[in-house]
Each structure stands twice: as C-alpha cells, then as structure tokens.
Write an enzyme that holds these catalytic residues in place. Structure first.
Site, short mmCIF file in Angstrom:
data_model
loop_
_atom_site.label_atom_id
_atom_site.label_comp_id
_atom_site.label_asym_id
_atom_site.label_seq_id
_atom_site.Cartn_x
_atom_site.Cartn_y
_atom_site.Cartn_z
CG ASP A 86 42.31 35.30 47.03
OD1 ASP A 86 42.64 36.41 46.54
OD2 ASP A 86 42.18 35.12 48.26
CG HIS A 130 39.15 40.09 47.78
ND1 HIS A 130 40.06 40.27 46.76
CD2 HIS A 130 39.74 39.21 48.66
CE1 HIS A 130 41.14 39.54 47.00
NE2 HIS A 130 40.97 38.89 48.15
CG ASP A 132 30.18 35.23 46.53
OD1 ASP A 132 30.41 36.25 45.86
OD2 ASP A 132 29.65 34.21 46.05
CG ASP A 141 44.84 41.43 48.91
OD1 ASP A 141 44.64 42.61 49.26
OD2 ASP A 141 45.22 40.56 49.71
NE ARG A 211 50.93 38.82 51.63
CZ ARG A 211 51.10 38.18 52.79
NH1 ARG A 211 52.29 38.15 53.37
NH2 ARG A 211 50.10 37.59 53.38
CB SER A 212 47.14 45.10 50.48
OG SER A 212 47.36 46.33 51.13
CD1 TRP A 215 48.23 41.33 47.74
CD2 TRP A 215 49.68 40.37 46.33
NE1 TRP A 215 48.61 40.13 48.28
CE2 TRP A 215 49.49 39.52 47.44
CE3 TRP A 215 50.56 39.98 45.32
CZ2 TRP A 215 50.14 38.29 47.56
CZ3 TRP A 215 51.22 38.76 45.44
CH2 TRP A 215 51.01 37.92 46.55
CB SER A 331 40.59 39.77 57.02
OG SER A 331 40.28 38.42 56.72
#
Length: 375
Positions: A86, A130, A132, A141, A211-212, A215, A331
């Site tokens: 991100d 994505h 750690d 995403d 939404r994922s 993306w 999540s």
C-alpha cells in the site's frame, strides 16, 4: 443533506465538482489520514491528476504538489510504511512532479519506493506478500498498489525488467485467485492455507469483494496504457480484461446500474450497493471500450453505471458533493465480514474512484453536452 439537482451536466464537470468539494474541505496535507504518505490520498489525487491532464487547470496539480511537498523534503526523504504494498501507491504522484519541475527530490523518493519492492517478502513463486503482517498472502489490491507504479518507473527511468515482474504478479493472481465459473477473482489468497478464511484446497478467501475487483480492473486497464506497444504481455492482458469486463457486466444490478458489496450475491437481503467498487467498474469498462477490447454491451453498461452513480450523489449545505455508501477499508474474510462493514461518505477510496470514472466517461464521449447525456 439533499439529492443533487441539476448542477454539473457532463462527466468532467462532475469530476471537477468532486475534486473542488474535497479541496474546499481539506488543505492538501490534511486529507485524511492527515500528514501521512498513504494510498487513500494517493487514490484521490491520482483521480485529480487525470482530471488535470484532461483540462489543464493548474490549481489541481498545485494541490497534488502541496500534498507531496508536505511529506517529501528537499533531499527526497519521506516517512512511509516499509512492510506493505500500500505504501507504494502514492508514489504514482512523483513522476509528473519530477517531469514538470525537474526537482531531483521526487526522483529520489521514487527510488526509495522502488527499492522497497526489493525488500518485500514473497511467496514461493515470487508473489509479493500484501503486507508483512499478512504472511504468505497475495491480495488483489496489491496489483494496483505496486503494479502501476512499477510500470511508470520502468517507463520513466528505464528499468525494463520491472515490466516482467508486474506481469508475473498478475499471472500469479489469475492462476490462484480466478474463479472460472464466474470470471471473477477472489479478494485474497493464502499460500499457506492457514488463515481462517482460506479454502483448505485452494487457499482463496471465500468471496468476491467489489472494491478489490475494482483495484484489479483499474490495474490491468492502466497496464495496457503503460506497456510498450510491442510488449508480448499486452495480448494476454487484453484478453483477460475483456473477459473480466464481461463478468462485471453479468453482475451489474439491472435497476440501479451499480454493483453489490459482494459482487455475485446481489439477491441476499443484507448485501448492499457499494459505490467505490461501482466507480472502479465503470472506469474499467470504459477503458476496455477505449482500448477496443470490450465485449458486447460494454458501452451501455458503462453508461448505465455512470448514470447510477450520478443518481446517488448528494450535497451538503455548502453545495459540496457527497458520495455515500463507500465501504471502509477491510481485510479478507467471509460474507458477514463484508456486508457488516461500515458505510461512509466521501471516503477518499470512493471519491478518487468517482473522479477516475467521470474523466474516463468524458473521454469516451468526447465533447458531448448535457442533452447528449440525457441529464
């Protein structure tokens, strides 16, 4: 709050209204979460940058520069999370600033974010974790968060090998996360299959979160913009995007033109129409049309989605635009996880996606006026 009447009349005017409303609400540095290098602001400001590229009103690029300069010092130093994809996304703002100003601090900051990718943990096949704190997991995403930056970096600074890395990340997601029956991709995949949500056979999370999926569509659409014309990966991506758009159209709500929070379960009474994913889907479908790879019905679906979004917009007492029904960040999880997530208004996830969708719809229709839009 009231429904908006006849204010803007074209998609580009709606994009301006969205940007101007948030600029009136926040200084650039105070965009939430304030004074942080974060993808929430990055998504909104990437939408604003598309608007600036289309209409060249410099107050927009100046606002973007104010956000970046609040966080990047003259030596190119900035504080950012060093354990997640991100953190890379807001780096998309650096390339234009470097080109326009010639200031090396933007290139130095971009180098730091590029080098972050060298330190990330990876799956056994080389897929970026994505974050750690989510070991062994790839999330849809992440393809947008780091992939578009990587291709822009490759083009701006000549590191061609990044292109194959990006294509590899997309192929891994498709290999492990795509559901052939629906044509959709699951939100997340756990190679270790240890997460409570992980399918014990495939490692996938159980639901298709809108939404994922947005993306993913945004990423692949922009990959096609950024890959060189002769790149061997283009044809493969184009075919995938065409099929993906066909799947999106299949799950569009016929009444509203929008899409549900859990994309394939619109018939469930506790599911709800979610605007940020719907914005990203309109953008993705419009881009497929623009690239000449859209399936039949795509243009009508993009227009129906766009018109559905305009119908739900509201305004506050100052006349500022409000986009409602945006899912807060989440999540991976089960169905209940998604449908019980809080809805908020004017979250930057949603407003940025709205601006992108509007700019893209305007480019699709060129100079069409209000009468041509039926508004």
């Amino acid at each position: 709050m009231e429904m908006i009447g006849s204010l803007p009349s074209t998609p580009m005017e709606w994009a301006q209204q969205a940007c101007d409303s948030l600029m009136d609400t926040y200084t650039a540095g105070e965009l939430p979460p304030a004074h942080r290098w974060h993808y929430h602001q990055g998504v909104f400001l990437c939408g604003m940058e598309l608007l600036w590229e289309a209409i060249r009103e410099d107050r927009y690029i100046e606002y973007i520069q104010q956000y970046v300069d609040d966080l990047v010092d003259e030596n190119g130093n900035l504080y950012f999370a060093r354990d997640e994809l991100d953190a890379v996304q807001a780096g998309l703002l650096l390339f234009n600033l470097h080109e326009r100003t010639g200031k090396q601090k933007y290139r130095i900051a971009a180098d730091k974010l590029r080098n972050l990718l060298l330190t990330l943990n990876r799956t056994s096949e080389g897929g970026y974790w994505h974050k750690d704190k989510y070991p062994n997991q790839m999330w849809l995403d992440g393809l947008y968060m780091a992939g578009v930056f990587s291709l822009k970096y490759a083009n701006a600074y000549g590191e061609a090998s990044l292109r194959e890395t990006v294509l590899h990340q997309e192929r891994l997601m498709r290999r492990h996360m795509k559901d052939e029956a629906t044509g959709l991709l699951y939100h997340a995949w756990d190679e270790s299959k240890r997460m409570p949500w992980a399918n014990p056979r495939t490692g996938c999370s159980p639901e298709f979160w809108s939404r994922s999926l947005g993306w993913y569509g945004l990423a692949v659409s922009q990959f096609l913009d950024l890959l060189p014309a002769g790149d061997p990966g283009r044809a493969e991506l184009a075919a995938e995007l065409s099929g993906f758009v066909e799947a999106l159209i299949r799950y569009q709500d016929g009444g509203s033109g929008l899409w549900y929070q859990v994309a394939d379960k619109g018939g469930q009474p506790d599911n709800w129409l979610e605007t940020s994913g719907s914005c990203l889907f309109v953008y993705t479908i419009a881009k497929a049309v623009k690239h000449g790879i859209a399936p039949p019905g795509a243009l009508a679906a993009a227009r129906k989605g766009y018109e559905g979004l305009i119908q739900v917009l509201q305004q506050d007492e100052q006349g500022r635009l409000i986009l409602p029904d945006i899912c807060i960040g989440t999540s991976a999880g089960d169905y209940e996880n998604y449908v019980t997530r809080p809805k908020v208004s004017n979250d930057l996830h949603g407003v940025g996606a709205l601006v992108m969708a509007c700019v893209e719809m305007q480019s699709l229709y060129g100079g069409a006026g209000a009468a041509d839009w039926g508004l």
